[in-house]
Enzyme design. Structure first.
Site, PDB file in Angstrom:
ATOM      1  N   HIS A 246     -30.709 -25.079 -21.096  1.00  0.00           N
ATOM      2  CA  HIS A 246     -31.557 -23.877 -21.059  1.00  0.00           C
ATOM      3  C   HIS A 246     -30.907 -22.817 -20.159  1.00  0.00           C
ATOM      4  CE1 HIS A 246     -35.186 -21.589 -19.514  1.00  0.00           C
ATOM      5  NE2 HIS A 246     -35.250 -21.404 -20.818  1.00  0.00           N
TER       6      HIS A 246
ATOM      7  N   HIS B  29     -37.774 -14.494 -24.868  1.00  0.00           N
ATOM      8  CA  HIS B  29     -37.893 -15.661 -25.748  1.00  0.00           C
ATOM      9  C   HIS B  29     -38.531 -15.351 -27.092  1.00  0.00           C
ATOM     10  CE1 HIS B  29     -37.572 -17.403 -21.693  1.00  0.00           C
ATOM     11  NE2 HIS B  29     -36.965 -18.413 -22.286  1.00  0.00           N
TER      12      HIS B  29
ATOM     13  N   ARG C 244     -43.854  -6.580  -5.178  1.00  0.00           N
ATOM     14  CA  ARG C 244     -43.247  -6.416  -6.502  1.00  0.00           C
ATOM     15  C   ARG C 244     -42.805  -7.791  -6.987  1.00  0.00           C
ATOM     16  NH1 ARG C 244     -42.435  -6.070 -11.159  1.00  0.00           N
ATOM     17  NH2 ARG C 244     -40.871  -4.854 -12.262  1.00  0.00           N
TER      18      ARG C 244
ATOM     19  N   CYS D 149     -38.483  -0.187  -3.729  1.00  0.00           N
ATOM     20  CA  CYS D 149     -38.275  -0.511  -5.143  1.00  0.00           C
ATOM     21  C   CYS D 149     -37.592   0.669  -5.831  1.00  0.00           C
ATOM     22  CB  CYS D 149     -39.621  -0.788  -5.802  1.00  0.00           C
ATOM     23  SG  CYS D 149     -39.475  -1.311  -7.504  1.00  0.00           S
TER      24      CYS D 149
END
Ligand code: MTE
Ligand code: MO
Length: 530
Positions: A40, A64, A141, A191
């Site tokens: 994975h 995905h 965040r 951020c």
């Protein structure tokens, strides 16, 4: 395949992360993912879904939702969920685990942008009220859920460090704390999306991402060990790297929930770079939301590189391959909306930024009649009527990346027509024999600024639409009635750093479709019904 067995959800739950054969449910199908785990791409994080439904995780990791991934998963099909556990063909909602159910409690004053995952800004008043943002008001965040590490087990928490040649070294948090000297660094985290809402509002163009106002930035004192000390202990040759001849070019950080990012080796080994592996924030253990028990702190760089819940470091000749390194946190031109991500560098050091975080209107100062002085070209002294003045007081922050200090904050009360300077608070100066609260080799902290002045009545012009969603504007204008004639002026702030970099005038000029690095002059409209 209708011949495959049907499983009760209770049976699937036995195949959790700790079992030899982890299973997941996707839709109404059951898969044995044992053989997928080693292959994975996201690593072990897939085990988070084991024993239950993978759907809520794929809603977070939307990458995905793609035929390629469905095809991989289909190889591991072993059966179906029993009809008794299905509602409208899917497992009942109460049977599906909420990935965020173990997230911590949050302070009610934080301004929530999204609850799951948790994204919340520091309230405007709290931004300039204290030099160090209190832990529970520090902006949050999170891209995913908050990993759970029990307090009692935190000293056994493991960090692995992998060198370019594959050599691995493992450290428990206890070892980090006892074997290396501890360091304190006072640093802002900001951020890349801070003030994104200002960019889209002011430019009139949409951007992708959370609509942060001015509160995706905070300042704290961090304690931990130097990344460079740990790298050296793990066998990395610092002096070779200093001379520029190391093949190692990047330090990749991985978090427990599969978030990842990297920084250039130059920053990591800079003796004045102050990159920490931090376990404490404002003299308390790291709160869960901020990376308990261990996070990277990369002062002066965009906060996306300060990886939380840090459990793995890889030295590499390339950047982290995560989307947060290779995509997302990059800027392009205002015309570029379909981009070649590889064509722009990842954001690292931050540009200069400032914002107004509080604004109060005071009294109207009465008009004064002042005798004019006789001038050479006049044959008569006249008296002039000075217009009444509206008292105004403001405060805010200014910050620049790369350790560059703020040298000046300019304020305008008339939309940029004329300027004056704000007062910079001496937060980093030692007082009364007490050491300075600012630690580290660069100007990693913000400067708080204050301004007190007054605006002449004739500066206020007829009203042109406000910005009611901006908490600063809303607070300033709360005294103004909705009815009647309004006249407004725009107050604004801009900062300059020690490289004489300053902020752009308009967000339109630096607009980028991801809404990163919104640093244009912060404008706030102030109105009066006089
Ligand atoms: N680290 C992990 N593991 N997971 C994350 O979602 N978010 C990054 C960075 N480190 C993130 C992370 C981003 S984009 C920012 S802005 C900062 O953490 C936010 O740090 P804070 O929540 O402590 O303010
Ligand atoms: Mo961020």
């Amino acid at each position: 395949d209708p011949d495959l067995p049907r499983f009760r959800i209770a049976e699937v739950r036995k195949h959790g992360a700790d079992s030899d054969h982890p299973w997941v449910i996707y839709g109404d199908k059951v898969y044995d993912i044992t053989d997928w785990i080693p292959a994975h791409p996201g690593g072990q994080v897939i085990l988070r879904a084991a024993g239950g439904s993978i759907d809520p995780y794929w809603n977070i990791f939307t990458i995905h939702k793609n035929q390629y991934v469905y095809d991989i998963l289909s190889q591991y099909l072993i059966g179906y969920v029993d009809q008794a556990d299905l509602v409208n063909g899917k497992p009942a909602q109460d049977q599906i685990e909420d990935p965020f159910e173990n997230d911590p409690e949050r302070h009610p004053s934080l301004i929530t942008r999204t609850a799951k995952p948790r994204n919340a800004e520091t309230p405007a008043e709290a931004l300039s009220a204290q030099f160090l943002t209190p832990n529970d008001l520090f902006y949050v965040r999170n891209h995913m859920w908050v990993p759970t590490i029990e307090d009692s087990k935190s000293d056994d928490y493991r960090l692995t460090v992998e060198l370019l040649d594959g050599t691995m070294k493992e450290y428990t948090l206890r070892e980090l704390k006892t074997r290396f000297p501890s360091r304190k660094v006072t640093a802002v985290l900001q951020c890349s999306g801070n003030r994104r809402k200002h960019m889209s509002d002011d430019s009139g163009r949409q951007t992708n991402g959370l609509p942060w106002t001015s509160g995706a930035i905070s300042n704290a004192s961090w304690e931990g060990v130097l990344l460079s000390d740990v790298l050296a202990d793990a066998g990395f040759d610092l002096s070779e790297a200093m001379s520029g001849s190391s093949e190692t070019q990047h330090v990749q950080f991985m978090g427990l929930e599969a978030y990842g990012a990297s920084i250039p080796i130059k920053k990591a080994i800079d003796p004045q770079g102050d990159v920490l592996l931090a376990y404490s924030m404002n003299d308390k253990p790291l709160p869960r939301d901020h990376g308990f028990p261990l996070r990277a702190i990369v002062p002066g760089h965009v906060a996306a590189r300060s990886v939380k819940w840090l459990n793995h470091i890889t030295l590499s000749d390339e950047e982290s391959t995560s989307q947060w390194q290779r995509k997302d946190y990059k800027c392009f031109g205002p015309n570029q909306t379909k981009v070649d991500w590889d064509a722009a560098p990842a954001i690292q050091e931050l540009p200069v930024q400032s914002a107004i975080t509080t604004l109060k209107l005071g009294k109207w100062l009465d008009s004064k009649t002042e005798p004019n002085v006789l001038k050479n070209d006049q044959d008569q002294a006249v008296t002039s009527q000075n217009p009444p003045q509206q008292e105004i007081s403001m405060s805010g922050y200014a910050f620049s990346g790369g350790g560059r200090s703020i040298i000046r904050v300019d304020v305008s009360l008339d939309g940029g027509g004329s300027w004056t300077q704000a007062f910079l608070l001496p937060d980093c100066v030692s007082k009364n024999g007490m050491p300075s609260p600012c630690q580290g080799h660069g100007a990693w902290s913000w400067k708080r600024w204050v301004f007190e002045g007054s605006v002449p009545l004739n500066t206020f012009k007829e009203k042109h639409g406000g910005r009611p969603n901006d908490p600063v504007t809303a607070a300033a204008n709360s005294k103004i009635s909705d009815s009647g004639q309004k006249r407004c002026t725009t107050v604004l702030v801009k900062a300059t750093d020690d490289a004489y970099n300053t902020q752009p005038e308009s967000h339109a000029a630096t607009w980028n479709f991801r809404g990163n690095l919104a640093t244009a002059w912060h404008r706030v409209q102030v109105c009066t019904d006089c």
